[in-house]
Scaffold this active site. Structure first.
Site, PDB file in Angstrom:
ATOM      1  CG  ASN A   1     -11.419  -6.075   2.538  1.00  0.00           C
ATOM      2  OD1 ASN A   1     -11.606  -5.752   1.360  1.00  0.00           O
ATOM      3  ND2 ASN A   1     -10.267  -5.902   3.138  1.00  0.00           N
TER       4      ASN A   1
ATOM      5  CE  LYS B   1      -9.399  -2.466   3.005  1.00  0.00           C
ATOM      6  NZ  LYS B   1      -9.208  -2.640   1.576  1.00  0.00           N
TER       7      LYS B   1
ATOM      8  CD  GLU C   1      -1.079  -7.573  -2.226  1.00  0.00           C
ATOM      9  OE1 GLU C   1      -0.611  -8.649  -2.622  1.00  0.00           O
ATOM     10  OE2 GLU C   1      -1.135  -7.261  -1.028  1.00  0.00           O
TER      11      GLU C   1
ATOM     12  CE  LYS D   1      -4.283  -6.979   7.477  1.00  0.00           C
ATOM     13  NZ  LYS D   1      -5.322  -5.943   7.583  1.00  0.00           N
TER      14      LYS D   1
ATOM     15  CB  VAL E   1      -0.955  -0.001   1.216  1.00  0.00           C
ATOM     16  CG1 VAL E   1      -1.626   1.354   1.401  1.00  0.00           C
ATOM     17  CG2 VAL E   1      -2.017  -1.082   1.030  1.00  0.00           C
TER      18      VAL E   1
ATOM     19  NE  ARG F   1       1.289  -9.909   2.867  1.00  0.00           N
ATOM     20  CZ  ARG F   1       1.273  -8.572   3.022  1.00  0.00           C
ATOM     21  NH1 ARG F   1       1.419  -8.063   4.234  1.00  0.00           N
ATOM     22  NH2 ARG F   1       1.113  -7.768   2.001  1.00  0.00           N
TER      23      ARG F   1
ATOM     24  CB  CYS G   1      -6.818  -7.644   2.691  1.00  0.00           C
ATOM     25  SG  CYS G   1      -5.557  -6.386   2.431  1.00  0.00           S
TER      26      CYS G   1
HETATM   27  N1  LIG Z   1      -2.018  -5.248   0.538  1.00  0.00           N
HETATM   28  C1  LIG Z   1      -3.193  -4.828   0.151  1.00  0.00           C
HETATM   29  O1  LIG Z   1      -3.694  -5.205  -0.904  1.00  0.00           O
HETATM   30  C2  LIG Z   1      -3.967  -3.832   0.990  1.00  0.00           C
HETATM   31  C3  LIG Z   1      -5.069  -3.170   0.428  1.00  0.00           C
HETATM   32  C4  LIG Z   1      -5.755  -2.251   1.214  1.00  0.00           C
HETATM   33  C5  LIG Z   1      -5.380  -2.016   2.531  1.00  0.00           C
HETATM   34  N2  LIG Z   1      -4.315  -2.696   3.053  1.00  0.00           N
HETATM   35  C6  LIG Z   1      -3.923  -2.384   4.432  1.00  0.00           C
HETATM   36  O2  LIG Z   1      -2.794  -1.498   4.383  1.00  0.00           O
HETATM   37  C7  LIG Z   1      -1.886  -1.783   5.450  1.00  0.00           C
HETATM   38  C8  LIG Z   1      -0.516  -2.124   4.876  1.00  0.00           C
HETATM   39  O3  LIG Z   1      -0.631  -3.298   4.099  1.00  0.00           O
HETATM   40  P1  LIG Z   1       0.567  -3.804   3.169  1.00  0.00           P
HETATM   41  O4  LIG Z   1       0.074  -4.995   2.441  1.00  0.00           O
HETATM   42  O5  LIG Z   1       1.126  -2.663   2.422  1.00  0.00           O
HETATM   43  O6  LIG Z   1       1.596  -4.252   4.302  1.00  0.00           O
HETATM   44  P2  LIG Z   1       3.148  -4.629   4.125  1.00  0.00           P
HETATM   45  O7  LIG Z   1       3.448  -5.596   5.192  1.00  0.00           O
HETATM   46  O8  LIG Z   1       3.415  -4.988   2.691  1.00  0.00           O
HETATM   47  O9  LIG Z   1       3.890  -3.241   4.399  1.00  0.00           O
HETATM   48  C9  LIG Z   1       3.964  -2.637   5.642  1.00  0.00           C
HETATM   49  C10 LIG Z   1       5.282  -1.873   5.725  1.00  0.00           C
HETATM   50  O10 LIG Z   1       5.323  -1.099   6.919  1.00  0.00           O
HETATM   51  C11 LIG Z   1       6.656  -1.136   7.408  1.00  0.00           C
HETATM   52  N3  LIG Z   1       6.648  -0.786   8.837  1.00  0.00           N
HETATM   53  C12 LIG Z   1       6.123  -1.486   9.871  1.00  0.00           C
HETATM   54  N4  LIG Z   1       6.321  -0.837  11.019  1.00  0.00           N
HETATM   55  C13 LIG Z   1       6.976   0.301  10.720  1.00  0.00           C
HETATM   56  C14 LIG Z   1       7.458   1.402  11.487  1.00  0.00           C
HETATM   57  N5  LIG Z   1       7.313   1.429  12.824  1.00  0.00           N
HETATM   58  N6  LIG Z   1       8.102   2.396  10.854  1.00  0.00           N
HETATM   59  C15 LIG Z   1       8.262   2.374   9.515  1.00  0.00           C
HETATM   60  N7  LIG Z   1       7.820   1.372   8.740  1.00  0.00           N
HETATM   61  C16 LIG Z   1       7.195   0.346   9.332  1.00  0.00           C
HETATM   62  C17 LIG Z   1       7.130  -2.543   7.128  1.00  0.00           C
HETATM   63  O11 LIG Z   1       8.543  -2.669   7.121  1.00  0.00           O
HETATM   64  C18 LIG Z   1       6.511  -2.777   5.742  1.00  0.00           C
HETATM   65  O12 LIG Z   1       7.409  -2.408   4.704  1.00  0.00           O
HETATM   66  C19 LIG Z   1      -2.523  -2.917   6.238  1.00  0.00           C
HETATM   67  O13 LIG Z   1      -3.285  -2.367   7.279  1.00  0.00           O
HETATM   68  C20 LIG Z   1      -3.436  -3.585   5.232  1.00  0.00           C
HETATM   69  O14 LIG Z   1      -4.523  -4.228   5.830  1.00  0.00           O
HETATM   70  C21 LIG Z   1      -3.589  -3.583   2.316  1.00  0.00           C
END
Ligand SMILES: NC(=O)c1ccc[n+]([C@@H]2O[C@H](COP(=O)([O-])OP(=O)(O)OC[C@H]3O[C@@H](n4cnc5c(N)ncnc54)[C@H](O)[C@@H]3O)[C@@H](O)[C@H]2O)c1
Length: 446
Positions: free
Chosen positions: A209, A205, A153, A264, A11, A329, A261
């Site tokens: 989902n 959100k 994604e 969880k 994201v 995942r 997503c």
């Molecule tokens: N992946 C999807 O398709 C999607 C779609 C919509 C919403 N979301 C939501 O968005 C959020 C992120 O999802 P994602 O898939 O991008 O996760 P991800 O695990 O791919 O990325 C999260 C990033 O945050 C970083 N991070 C964690 N703690 C940190 C900190 N303290 N300081 C700096 N960086 C830090 C991690 O290193 C990682 O790179 C989640 O809440 C998810 O539910 C995801």
């Protein structure tokens, strides 16, 4: 505008890059040194179609940069997007540790008022709690907003650039104004910018989902019933989809939903309602149906091979939780791999993008194949778990020659049973009766 994005995962990296592409100056911040080293070297830590080109261009034009240093990374920003992970905790609820850690770090280094926008998927009330918590750590006036992300994604860049809608949860007119201005370039085709309370935005959100996951579990349950009754879910799907109240989207049966997503988020929704709230019977059922569905392919394989399963070799096409991503995942492929390894089956696996991530879990317990046909060599059957485009039109004659035994377990109903059958394969789909080999070509091979 000057923007900071904290968390450069699926994201955050897409958000930061697309905001840079529309002319903003963006600093992406992450605390994972490996990810940062890759990004600084011009490589992407994830696969997402179209993203590399955008990252390259915006870095070149100095609108996009990466850092691990949060205080300096947010210093010049007017808006800070929080895109860190909110994984499932041991209780099933969302684990908000990264949200609080980032909130504390922002508050501790605030030198001027800023808008902190939470894009991560977080339980209702998190925005409020974050604002209150940050206010105890800084004298600076600050504002928070919720801006849930709906990108998919595999199509994330397109989804961000041309969203169906943008949802923002705000408590001040200034937050609404800033976000409206920021998103204006992405909404030129009259897509709605929906303003609501942070609580409603956070809930939106989860409800989105929950609806999508429910559709998948619904069609999977109906598929299993079709199979038992001798009906074909694909015909039934067409029969219902033309009803405008039902439609075709998200009604494809398969080996269960995975990804970072749906599993969880459904679990977090159930956990949210627990303290004295109404029981979420439907969401419980969606989860149970999905857990069982992830075992449907394994069940068909065990039934086909019976006592002879141990020692067999199977080819697996598709490991990512869906096509056009390297994300594994909660992928259904992992459940299948575990089941098959436990049953003494050797696996030759292929995926166009996810091999590296799968290898990180299974090491040398699997045989990794760069090409789909390579995976078939000497295998006793093919299992299709993810519907990558390149699997849709294979050369069945070549497949027939490479496989020891002509049997396909098609977890995505990619093929017409009649076609596969005519090439001499035994065919198992989802929600349709198994088709035996054509006459004279026994399933056990030539
Ligand atoms: N992946 C999807 O398709 C999607 C779609 C919509 C919403 N979301 C939501 O968005 C959020 C992120 O999802 P994602 O898939 O991008 O996760 P991800 O695990 O791919 O990325 C999260 C990033 O945050 C970083 N991070 C964690 N703690 C940190 C900190 N303290 N300081 C700096 N960086 C830090 C991690 O290193 C990682 O790179 C989640 O809440 C998810 O539910 C995801």
């Amino acid at each position: 505008m000057r923007i900071s994005v904290i968390g450069t995962g699926y994201v955050g990296l897409v958000t930061g890059t697309c905001l840079a592409e529309s002319g903003n100056t963006v600093t992406c911040i992450d605390n994972d040194p490996k990810k940062l080293a890759m990004l600084e070297a011009g490589k992407l830590p994830i696969y997402e179609p179209g993203l590399q080109e955008l990252v390259d261009r915006n870095r070149r034009e100095e609108r996009l940069q990466f850092t691990s240093d949060l205080p300096s990374g947010i210093a010049a920003a007017k808006i800070i997007f929080v895109c860190v992970g909110t994984p499932q905790s041991a209780t099933g609820a969302a684990d908000l540790a990264s949200i609080w850690a980032v909130g504390d770090a922002i508050a501790n280094s605030l030198r001027e008022p800023k808008l902190v926008v939470v894009k991560s998927t977080v339980p209702v009330g998190t925005n409020r709690r974050l604002r209150e918590r940050m206010a105890t750590r800084t004298q600076q006036p600050l504002d928070t907003a919720s801006n849930p992300e709906f990108l998919k994604e595999g199509a994330a860049v397109d989804d961000f650039m041309k969203p169906d809608r943008v949802v923002v949860g705000v408590t001040t007119p200034e937050a609404e104004r800033l976000l409206r201005e920021l998103y204006a370039p992405f909404l030129r085709t009259d897509r709605p910018f929906l303003v609501m309370t942070p609580d409603s935005a956070e809930m939106t959100k989860y409800v989105a989902n929950a609806m999508l996951a429910t559709k998948i579990s619904f069609i999977n349950e109906m598929a299993n019933l079709c199979e038992q009754m001798g009906a074909d879910i694909n015909e039934v799907r067409r029969g219902i989809g033309h009803d405008a109240r039902i439609g075709f989207q998200f009604l494809f049966p398969g080996p269960g939903f995975g990804g970072s997503c749906f599993p969880k988020d459904i679990s977090a929704l159930v956990a949210m309602s627990k303290p004295g709230g109404p029981p979420l019977a439907l969401m419980d059922a969606v989860q149970r149906v999905n857990a069982a569905q992830k075992r449907v392919l394994g069940k068909k394989i065990r039934q086909h091979f019976g006592d002879g399963l141990a020692g067999k070799t199977l080819a697996v096409w598709g490991l990512a939780f869906k096509p056009r991503t390297d994300d594994i995942r909660e992928a259904p492929s992992l459940v299948l791999i575990d089941e098959m390894l436990a049953a003494g089956v050797r696996l030759r696996v292929h995926d166009p993008e996810a091999l590296k991530n799968v290898r990180a879990i299974y090491g040398d317990r699997l045989h990794y194949c760069d090409r789909p046909y390579g995976a078939l060599e000497g295998a006793d059957g093919l299992v299709i778990v993810t519907e990558w485009q390149e699997f849709r039109n294979p050369d069945f004659e070549v497949m027939r020659k490479l496989l020891q035994q002509p049997v396909i377990f098609d977890g995505r109903n990619l093929y017409e049973p009649g076609t596969v059958h005519s090439h001499g394969f035994m065919y198992y789909g989802i929600g349709r009766a198994a088709t035996p080999c054509a006459k004279g070509q026994p399933a056990g091979g030539d």
